[in-house]
Scaffold this active site. Structure first.
Site, PDB file in Angstrom:
ATOM      1  N   HIS A 149       1.889   4.754  -2.645  1.00  0.00           N
ATOM      2  CA  HIS A 149       2.084   6.321  -2.479  1.00  0.00           C
ATOM      3  C   HIS A 149       3.591   6.534  -2.512  1.00  0.00           C
ATOM      4  O   HIS A 149       3.902   8.032  -3.424  1.00  0.00           O
ATOM      5  CB  HIS A 149       2.038   6.565  -0.634  1.00  0.00           C
ATOM      6  CG  HIS A 149       0.391   6.357  -0.336  1.00  0.00           C
ATOM      7  ND1 HIS A 149      -0.605   6.664  -1.094  1.00  0.00           N
ATOM      8  CD2 HIS A 149      -0.011   5.681   0.521  1.00  0.00           C
ATOM      9  CE1 HIS A 149      -1.670   6.520  -0.310  1.00  0.00           C
ATOM     10  NE2 HIS A 149      -1.522   5.797   0.559  1.00  0.00           N
ATOM     11  N   HIS A 156       0.928  -1.308  -0.005  1.00  0.00           N
ATOM     12  CA  HIS A 156       0.099  -0.026  -0.026  1.00  0.00           C
ATOM     13  C   HIS A 156       0.852   1.385   0.034  1.00  0.00           C
ATOM     14  O   HIS A 156       0.695   2.227  -0.712  1.00  0.00           O
ATOM     15  CB  HIS A 156      -1.034   0.107   1.145  1.00  0.00           C
ATOM     16  CG  HIS A 156      -1.755   1.183   1.414  1.00  0.00           C
ATOM     17  ND1 HIS A 156      -3.219   1.209   0.938  1.00  0.00           N
ATOM     18  CD2 HIS A 156      -1.526   2.179   1.731  1.00  0.00           C
ATOM     19  CE1 HIS A 156      -3.586   2.511   1.233  1.00  0.00           C
ATOM     20  NE2 HIS A 156      -2.462   3.274   1.897  1.00  0.00           N
ATOM     21  N   GLU A 157       1.855   1.192   0.774  1.00  0.00           N
ATOM     22  CA  GLU A 157       2.504   2.461   0.811  1.00  0.00           C
ATOM     23  C   GLU A 157       3.612   2.566  -0.303  1.00  0.00           C
ATOM     24  O   GLU A 157       3.901   3.716  -0.418  1.00  0.00           O
ATOM     25  CB  GLU A 157       3.499   2.320   2.148  1.00  0.00           C
ATOM     26  CG  GLU A 157       2.608   2.407   3.572  1.00  0.00           C
ATOM     27  CD  GLU A 157       1.797   3.518   3.729  1.00  0.00           C
ATOM     28  OE1 GLU A 157       2.057   4.528   3.176  1.00  0.00           O
ATOM     29  OE2 GLU A 157       0.591   3.647   4.312  1.00  0.00           O
TER      30      GLU A 157
END
Length: 351
Positions: free
Chosen positions: A21, A17-18
């Site tokens: 980003h 997920h990170e």
């Protein structure tokens, strides 16, 4: 050992997920100050090209710290060229969307992998024909193998069932009997049933029962892409429906689970086989992706909403409104997390 695997899986999901980003922020020229797996005190860390990569003490989450961004204090900003706040609202939205998108992408990749390597499932072989039902009148017989319904390939009994349910007209069925490929058409019969939430519904039936044979079902490359897309979409839709049912009172808030439940599920799945574990990881990844898009200021969805407001109105949300909405978002998020943990502990206590 299974508990360790569960924490490693959670850490990997957070990492992915990170990573979304991180990559999009880098692509737009935003400086990433910290990339941490876990929260709290940093246990291991290394700085490389201006970014501190860390593993922190609490392995139940993670974060990417961008220059000019602070989730705790939303009023912090930075006017440097490589700052998050200096970028346009659309670029910020792309950075925020990247995390949930990567979770959905990971689920898609897992589902596609499972389709290619094969999964054990109930084969679409008829074991019983019910009297006075459409199948009996159509000429279908016991041991017939269903190959296609309305032009769609049928790989297992679940796909057969879904094809029957979703049709709004006659079913054209291609099936195999011994070595012959045959075809028939029938009109499904409406009857009362219940959905997964226990609600009474009316659905299609044709009057066949599976013979229960289990086999390894594999998909070709093209079909595996369709399968992965459909599974990711269905999992996302089910999450949204579940939340809707909670708010409407159909599903009790006691069913809300927290991190203890997640660790428990992953732990049990890891004791079975890799296929079961991967299927659960895909579902959890979809959960993370969809839930992070909810318009709660502490989540990506809330930040996306703020940036949409700025993009549409051409002005930033007032500092006072931003501050109090963020505080409210964190309170709401912590309350939901607390509810999940409370339910987890209560379930463990009554076992």
């Amino acid at each position: 050992m299974s508990i360790i695997i569960a924490f490693l899986v959670l850490s990997f999901l957070v990492f992915f997920h990170e990573l979304g980003h991180f990559l999009i922020a880098k692509a737009f020229g935003v400086k990433v100050e910290v990339f941490s797996i876990g929260f709290g005190k940093k246990i291991l860390y290394k700085t490389y090209k201006g970014t501190q990569y860390a593993i922190s003490a609490i392995p139940l989450g993670g974060y990417v710290k961008l220059k000019g961004q602070d989730d705790i204090n939303p009023l912090i900003s930075n006017e440097d060229k490589d700052s998050y706040t200096k970028k346009s609202p659309l670029k910020r939205i792309c950075i925020l969307l990247a995390g949930p998108f990567f979770n959905l992408l990971l689920a898609f990749i897992i589902y596609m992998t499972l389709a290619l390597i094969g999964q054990k499932t109930i084969l679409p072989i008829i074991g019983e024909i019910q009297q006075d039902m459409p199948a009996a009148k159509s000429g279908l017989q016991k041991e017939d193998i269903i190959l296609k319904i309305n032009g769609e390939k049928i790989h297992d009994w679940l796909e057969l069932n879904e094809a029957v349910i979703k049709t709004k007209g006659p079913l054209q069925i291609i099936f195999q009997r011994n070595t012959k490929i045959l075809q028939t058409t029938l009109e499904p019969k409406k009857a009362n049933s219940k959905n997964i939430f226990g609600e009474k519904i009316e659905r299609n039936f044709i009057g066949i029962v599976a013979n229960g044979d289990i086999g390894l079902v594999k998909y070709n490359l093209r079909d595996s892409i369709d399968y992965a897309f459909n599974q990711t979409w269905k999992s996302s839709k089910l999450i949204l429906q579940s939340i809707e049912k909670i708010f409407s009172g159909v599903v009790s808030v006691n069913e809300v689970g927290g991190v203890i439940s997640i660790v428990g599920f992953i732990s049990k799945a890891s004791q079975n086989d890799l296929i079961v574990l991967l299927s659960l990881v895909a579902i959890i990844s979809v959960n993370l992706g969809v839930l992070n898009l909810f318009p709660i200021p502490a989540l990506d969805g809330g930040q996306i909403l703020f940036n949409l407001y700025e993009f549409i109105t051409r002005k930033k949300i007032s500092p006072t409104s931003l501050y109090y909405l963020t505080i409210f978002g964190w309170i709401l998020l912590l309350a939901l997390m607390g509810l999940g943990v409370y339910n987890d502990i209560h379930r463990l206590a009554i076992k």
